[in-house]
Design an enzyme around this catalytic site. Structure first.
Site, mmCIF file in Angstrom:
data_model
loop_
_atom_site.group_PDB
_atom_site.id
_atom_site.type_symbol
_atom_site.label_atom_id
_atom_site.label_comp_id
_atom_site.label_asym_id
_atom_site.label_seq_id
_atom_site.Cartn_x
_atom_site.Cartn_y
_atom_site.Cartn_z
ATOM 1 N N GLU A 162 14.376 -15.499 -0.023
ATOM 2 C CA GLU A 162 14.807 -16.560 0.903
ATOM 3 C C GLU A 162 13.778 -17.683 0.980
ATOM 4 O OE1 GLU A 162 15.286 -15.001 4.824
ATOM 5 O OE2 GLU A 162 16.741 -13.507 4.118
ATOM 6 N N ASP B 158 0.831 -1.196 0.000
ATOM 7 C CA ASP B 158 0.000 0.000 0.000
ATOM 8 C C ASP B 158 0.873 1.257 0.000
ATOM 9 O OD1 ASP B 158 -2.805 1.010 0.407
ATOM 10 O OD2 ASP B 158 -1.882 1.932 2.160
HETATM 11 C C1 GLC Z 1 -4.217 3.063 -0.690
HETATM 12 C C2 GLC Z 1 -5.448 2.201 -0.530
HETATM 13 C C3 GLC Z 1 -6.586 3.067 -0.100
HETATM 14 C C4 GLC Z 1 -6.237 3.711 1.217
HETATM 15 C C5 GLC Z 1 -4.920 4.465 1.126
HETATM 16 C C6 GLC Z 1 -4.381 4.799 2.474
HETATM 17 O O1 GLC Z 1 -4.329 3.974 -1.708
HETATM 18 O O2 GLC Z 1 -5.701 1.519 -1.722
HETATM 19 O O3 GLC Z 1 -7.788 2.354 0.005
HETATM 20 O O4 GLC Z 1 -7.247 4.611 1.586
HETATM 21 O O5 GLC Z 1 -3.912 3.679 0.525
HETATM 22 O O6 GLC Z 1 -3.944 3.648 3.121
#
Ligand code: GLC
Ligand code: CA
Length: 572
Positions: A277, A228
């Protein structure tokens, strides 16, 4: 808060190459299905999807024909941003189940030949994370403060934020804290909601912790991570001002001091060493919004991550010239780093493509239903185009049912945090997060165990006709189109694999390209034709029709009619 798992000594085995694809990287041409746990299947009738629910639906995903499942976060979280605010990275939120449920899910998936990719959220934690809570409680002298970005405010009494950065969700990217004695204190940085404080990745404890979290889930048997905000971890030295407002608008084009800094790559190199790994080709997928596809390619150099989402493709409208351009650009940019290109049309952050394409071109969050029939017709055609391209494709749950976005959710049920912080990213992401209709004629349509039971977002009445049950066996349904497309893709070596498309001459408003099987075997070639216009176009038939997004392509002698807004697959 960390839950203990009885037996982690036996990692769940990943599918073998024989049942899960080819040997040069299973992920290179994998079709990866995104499950949004809140909205997939609710086993206990509380209106919230959960891990046992997902587990019970794995056979559906195997039969659909996908290779892997990516799960959005199911970790312990106060759900200020639907789970992208993690309070404990090694625990399952009780709302979703337990670690034992996660273990059972991973094992069952592997037994069915499906791989599991989990979401990792390293840019920020929840404000309820133990580190952040201690940093607040212990005040300015706390050594834990340096694991986040705490700074004194500007102005005479520190009443102004430390710099001019804006949150993606609206408002300043800083929130002021209160000292333990009740006086106003330092500010902390949050690029997203105030409940999502950004980690300071310069602090070695942060890097150590995430290496350990990676190992925790790898030991659990997961096949990879979707990372993310992979472009956000490192901030420019000194946190310099940007000097302009309305920063969200700059994101697509300019390098920002909080995004896509070169320092992030060292982190991914260290993660790659850990992934390597482990046996069975575990992968990392970057959610990296960068100004150019070339900069996205940096995340998938051979010693970094394996894939990066292709948001340029997702942002391209249903237009033949624009599509050809973005396809070439995407393939060309990945070639120097020998990474597969990825393709994606929908996810949990954007308006579903069946709704985007029924509206005039615009951004990726749309509030109007548009022309539903046109949108679905184009969405089906767009999916067949995507699945004919070389590389890996991402599907978002419900797109195989042709679900539209729910654009008329009442304000009181909305939960997207950006909806409540106006002037940030449009807060209309709930529209693509409405629970999936599985069966029956009464809401929640098999999402939960009881007819008339709850679902955390209401489903439209028309969704009875879009359920898995209603579409199964109907050859004109979108679900059967996806099933056929994925079956053909598996059977045809020229689909998905390789890195080339060969463009063929075709009339304006249409596309035609050939894909040759990597092994060069007879009859292994494939042609895809696309018509993005509102008029039928007659062309010379390139071969035998394998599949068409509108159900049939008329072929008379050597002439074929490409219907308006359609895609056809041909065997040649
Ligand atoms: C990413 C996720 C989204 C979230 C953001 C903050 O873009 O896909 O859903 O709100 O990160 O974590
Ligand atoms: Ca539930």
């Amino acid at each position: 808060m960390t839950q203990n798992l009885a037996d982690t000594s036996r990692p769940a085995a990943a599918p073998t190459a024989a049942n899960a694809g080819e040997s040069r990287g299973w992920w290179r041409d994998a079709v990866i299905y995104q499950v949004y746990p809140r909205s997939f299947a609710d086993s206990n009738g509380d209106g919230m999807g959960d891990l046992p629910g997902i587990r019970s639906r794995l056979p559906y995903l195997r039969d659909l024909g996908v290779d892997a499942v990516w799960l959005s976060p199911f970790y312990a979280s106060p759900q200020a941003d639907a789970g992208y605010d993690v309070a404990d990275y090694r625990a399952v939120d009780p709302m979703f189940g337990t670690l034992l449920d996660a273990d059972a899910l991973i094992r069952d998936a592997h037994a069915l030949g499906l791989r599991i990719i989990v979401d990792l959220v390293p840019n920020h934690s929840s404000d309820q994370h133990e580190w952040f809570q201690r940093a607040l409680r212990e005040g300015p002298a706390s050594p834990l403060r340096d694991r986040y970005h705490f700074r004194p405010g500007k102005g005479e009494n520190g009443e102004l934020p430390p710099n001019d950065w804006e949150s993606i969700f609206g408002g300043p990217a800083w929130t002021r804290t209160e000292n333990p004695d009740g006086t106003p204190g330092d500010w902390y940085l949050h690029l997203f909601a105030p409940e999502q404080p950004d980690f300071n990745w310069e602090n070695p404890a942060v890097a150590d912790e995430f290496r350990s979290i990676l190992r925790f889930w790898l030991d659990m048997g997961v096949d990879g991570f979707r990372i993310d905000v992979a472009h956000g971890l490192v901030k420019a030295e000194g946190l310099p001002d940007i000097g302009a407002g309305d920063q969200l608008k700059l994101l697509g084009n300019d390098v920002m001091p909080f995004f896509d800094q070169d320092g992030v790559h060292e982190i991914y190199r260290s993660w790659r060493r850990i992934l390597d790994e482990y046996p069975g080709e575990r992968i990392g997928v970057a959610e990296a919004w960068t100004p150019t596809v070339q900069r996205t390619a940096n995340y998938v150099r051979s010693d970094e991550l394996h894939q990066a989402f292709n948001f340029q493709y997702l942002s391209t409208y249903w237009d033949s010239a624009a599509l050809r351009e973005v396809i070439d650009l995407s393939l060309d940019s990945m070639r120097p780093v020998d990474a597969p290109t990825t393709w994606v049309l929908s996810n949990h952050d954007v308006t579903r493509h069946a709704t985007r394409f029924g509206n005039p071109p615009g951004n990726t969050q749309i509030r109007t239903p548009g022309d539903r029939e046109l949108g679905l017709r184009r969405a089906r055609a767009a999916t067949l185009l995507m699945l004919a391209l070389p590389g890996s494709a991402y599907l978002y749950q419900g797109e195989e049912l042709g679900l539209p976005d729910v654009t008329d959710l009442p304000d009181e049920v909305r939960q997207d945090p950006s909806f409540f912080r106006k002037a940030g990213q449009d807060g209309f992401r709930d529209g693509c997060r409405v629970p999936i209709p599985w069966s029956g004629t009464e809401a929640p349509y098999g999402f939960g165990p009881t007819a008339g039971g709850p679902s955390w977002l209401p489903q439209p009445a028309e969704w009875a006709a879009l359920s898995v049950e209603a579409q199964t066996g109907d050859p004109t349904s979108t679900l059967e189109l996806y099933r056929s497309a994925l079956a053909v893709r598996r059977a045809q070596p020229a689909l998905g694999g390789g890195t080339e498309v060969t463009w063929l001459d075709s009339p304006e408003g249409t596309l035609a390209f050939r894909r040759d099987s990597a092994t060069g075997e007879e009859g292994g070639s494939f042609v895809c034709t696309v018509n993005t216009t509102a008029e039928a176009v007659t062309v010379t038939a390139p071969g035998r029709v394998l599949l068409c997004s509108t159900g049939n392509t008329e072929v008379t002698g050597d002439q074929a009619v490409l219907q308006a807004d359609s895609t056809t697959w041909w065997a040649v």
